[in-house]
Design an enzyme around this catalytic site. Structure first.
Site, PDB file in Angstrom:
ATOM      1  N   ASP A 169     -44.918 -23.174 -16.879  1.00  0.00           N
ATOM      2  CA  ASP A 169     -45.396 -24.533 -16.622  1.00  0.00           C
ATOM      3  C   ASP A 169     -44.287 -25.270 -15.881  1.00  0.00           C
ATOM      4  O   ASP A 169     -43.111 -24.955 -16.051  1.00  0.00           O
ATOM      5  CB  ASP A 169     -45.711 -25.246 -17.946  1.00  0.00           C
ATOM      6  CG  ASP A 169     -46.708 -26.381 -17.776  1.00  0.00           C
ATOM      7  OD1 ASP A 169     -47.859 -26.235 -18.223  1.00  0.00           O
ATOM      8  OD2 ASP A 169     -46.345 -27.419 -17.184  1.00  0.00           O
ATOM      9  N   ASN A 170     -44.676 -26.265 -15.061  1.00  0.00           N
ATOM     10  CA  ASN A 170     -43.658 -27.017 -14.315  1.00  0.00           C
ATOM     11  C   ASN A 170     -43.521 -28.457 -14.815  1.00  0.00           C
ATOM     12  O   ASN A 170     -42.898 -29.286 -14.162  1.00  0.00           O
ATOM     13  CB  ASN A 170     -43.972 -27.008 -12.812  1.00  0.00           C
ATOM     14  CG  ASN A 170     -45.221 -27.810 -12.485  1.00  0.00           C
ATOM     15  OD1 ASN A 170     -45.963 -28.234 -13.379  1.00  0.00           O
ATOM     16  ND2 ASN A 170     -45.479 -28.029 -11.206  1.00  0.00           N
TER      17      ASN A 170
ATOM     18  N   PHE B 166     -54.409 -21.547 -15.700  1.00  0.00           N
ATOM     19  CA  PHE B 166     -54.717 -22.979 -15.817  1.00  0.00           C
ATOM     20  C   PHE B 166     -54.006 -23.811 -14.756  1.00  0.00           C
ATOM     21  O   PHE B 166     -54.450 -24.911 -14.445  1.00  0.00           O
ATOM     22  CB  PHE B 166     -54.221 -23.536 -17.170  1.00  0.00           C
ATOM     23  CG  PHE B 166     -54.929 -23.036 -18.384  1.00  0.00           C
ATOM     24  CD1 PHE B 166     -56.216 -23.456 -18.685  1.00  0.00           C
ATOM     25  CD2 PHE B 166     -54.296 -22.165 -19.265  1.00  0.00           C
ATOM     26  CE1 PHE B 166     -56.858 -23.013 -19.831  1.00  0.00           C
ATOM     27  CE2 PHE B 166     -54.930 -21.718 -20.415  1.00  0.00           C
ATOM     28  CZ  PHE B 166     -56.217 -22.144 -20.699  1.00  0.00           C
TER      29      PHE B 166
ATOM     30  N   TYR C 163     -60.724 -31.953  -5.414  1.00  0.00           N
ATOM     31  CA  TYR C 163     -60.470 -31.196  -6.651  1.00  0.00           C
ATOM     32  C   TYR C 163     -61.586 -30.182  -6.895  1.00  0.00           C
ATOM     33  O   TYR C 163     -61.331 -28.991  -7.099  1.00  0.00           O
ATOM     34  CB  TYR C 163     -60.354 -32.144  -7.851  1.00  0.00           C
ATOM     35  CG  TYR C 163     -60.368 -31.407  -9.175  1.00  0.00           C
ATOM     36  CD1 TYR C 163     -59.247 -30.709  -9.605  1.00  0.00           C
ATOM     37  CD2 TYR C 163     -61.509 -31.387  -9.977  1.00  0.00           C
ATOM     38  CE1 TYR C 163     -59.259 -30.012 -10.809  1.00  0.00           C
ATOM     39  CE2 TYR C 163     -61.529 -30.689 -11.177  1.00  0.00           C
ATOM     40  CZ  TYR C 163     -60.403 -30.007 -11.589  1.00  0.00           C
ATOM     41  OH  TYR C 163     -60.426 -29.311 -12.773  1.00  0.00           O
TER      42      TYR C 163
ATOM     43  N   TYR D 186     -65.602 -25.474 -17.135  1.00  0.00           N
ATOM     44  CA  TYR D 186     -65.488 -26.402 -18.261  1.00  0.00           C
ATOM     45  C   TYR D 186     -66.324 -27.637 -18.019  1.00  0.00           C
ATOM     46  O   TYR D 186     -66.339 -28.180 -16.913  1.00  0.00           O
ATOM     47  CB  TYR D 186     -64.051 -26.917 -18.424  1.00  0.00           C
ATOM     48  CG  TYR D 186     -62.964 -25.909 -18.536  1.00  0.00           C
ATOM     49  CD1 TYR D 186     -63.202 -24.605 -18.948  1.00  0.00           C
ATOM     50  CD2 TYR D 186     -61.655 -26.279 -18.245  1.00  0.00           C
ATOM     51  CE1 TYR D 186     -62.163 -23.701 -19.059  1.00  0.00           C
ATOM     52  CE2 TYR D 186     -60.608 -25.384 -18.352  1.00  0.00           C
ATOM     53  CZ  TYR D 186     -60.874 -24.093 -18.753  1.00  0.00           C
ATOM     54  OH  TYR D 186     -59.840 -23.205 -18.860  1.00  0.00           O
TER      55      TYR D 186
END
Length: 347
Positions: A33-34, A88, A156, A184
């Site tokens: 993760d960033n 993700f 997006y 989702y």
């Protein structure tokens, strides 16, 4: 030997809940993760994952890394024997994507292409991809049996749609690939412990974090964008799903990959739509607080109603959303009450 699974963007809201479910299901997740959508805790560990470790009594292997850093990703794949990847990582604010389309295409598309190229080179050809109901554009309801609507209006949603197409093309070109694309609907709620939950930075983009912040007094009132839609009370209807149910869907997807499934696409939602005002009432019930709101103009591009047909996920993954609206709101309120400042207040 526990299976190693790479989780990109695993410190965020859905990612951290999924990492917890992976640990409880006996997997060994390695998280990158960033910190774009997560808070740094002690020892440079994301606070969400520090709490996951606390809840499970197990350590989580974490590396701070950007999905665009090709050399770091290659090194990571050489270091670990991954059996699958849950992807993700990406930019996710629909409104912001309109202002910064190139950022969204660069991070979401280029990041995914680089990840897929490294996976291919290292022979890791099993993927669970975090997609979105936004790929449907404007159908009501989104059926999930047919192709997505090509009327995605925002960068997006388009980025998720393009990635889906890319992965499907890859699976067609090389039958050794197996991928599950999870569309989702709207995740809400939090883990029952109230140790992890949604912690939006700045003004929340999503309805329920905003509603819960109004309930606890962090914000004055909710803006309801339009009350003249063709719905029961005139406000927009959406499909809300408990984040824990959503996380469990990823475990079901990993199991599906073992069946040499090719590329499969599933909706993860409840199949039931609730209006904005119904959600406000449900949160008032859970919190015991009055939630003031005012009706303002519609937002451009918003649809009257959008909810899932999750029947394929039930049939093929054996997955069903188990937690209802009351539980979603109770868990969200418990999280909000115990973490009034979000994950930033370590404890």
């Amino acid at each position: 030997m526990e299976e190693k699974v790479l989780v990109t963007g695993g410190a965020g809201y859905i990612g951290s809940h999924t990492v917890l479910e992976l640990l409880e299901a006996g997997y060994s997740p390695v998280v990158i993760d960033n910190f774009h959508n997560s808070i740094r805790g002690e020892d440079s560990m994301p606070e969400s994952l520090r709490r996951v470790q606390e809840l499970t009594g197990r350590s989580v292997e974490f590396e701070e890394m950007d999905i665009l850093d090709q050399a770091a990703l290659q090194h990571l794949f050489k270091k670990h024997n991954f059996k699958a990847v849950i992807h993700f990582a990406g930019l996710k604010a629909v409104g912001e994507s309109v202002q910064k389309p190139l950022d969204y295409y660069r991070v979401n598309l280029t990041g995914t292409i680089q990840l897929l190229e490294i996976m291919r080179a290292m022979g890791v050809k099993s993927l669970v991809f975090s997609s979105s109901a936004t790929v449907y554009g404007k159908p009501v309801p989104a059926s999930g049996r047919g192709p997505p609507h090509r009327g995605c209006t925002k960068p997006y949603g388009k980025s998720k749609f393009f990635i889906e197409e890319m992965i499907q093309d890859l699976c067609r070109a090389d039958t050794a690939w197996n991928a599950v694309l999870l569309r989702y609907f709207i995740p809400i709620g939090a883990h029952r412990s109230a140790r992890i939950g949604e912690d939006p930075q700045g003004i929340p983009n999503n309805l329920m974090p905003y509603v819960s912040q109004v309930a606890i007094g962090r914000r004055e009132a909710l803006n309801v964008f339009g009350d003249d839609y063709a719905t029961e009370d005139g406000t927009g209807v959406r499909d809300y799903i408990h984040v824990v149910d959503l996380a469990k869907g990823h475990i079901a997807a990993l199991k599906k990959l073992k069946e040499q499934c090719g590329c499969r696409i599933y909706n993860l939602g409840t199949g039931t739509g609730y209006s904005v005002l119904q959600m406000v009432q449900a949160m008032e019930k859970a919190s015991g607080k009055k939630i003031p709101y005012k009706v303002v103009a519609r937002r451009e591009g918003d649809v009257a109603a959008c909810y899932a047909n999750p029947s394929l996920a039930h049939e093929e993954l054996g997955w069903t959303a188990a937690l209802g609206l009351d539980r979603m709101c109770e868990d969200l309120w418990r999280w909000q009450k115990q973490n009034p400042s979000g994950l930033g207040a370590h404890g």
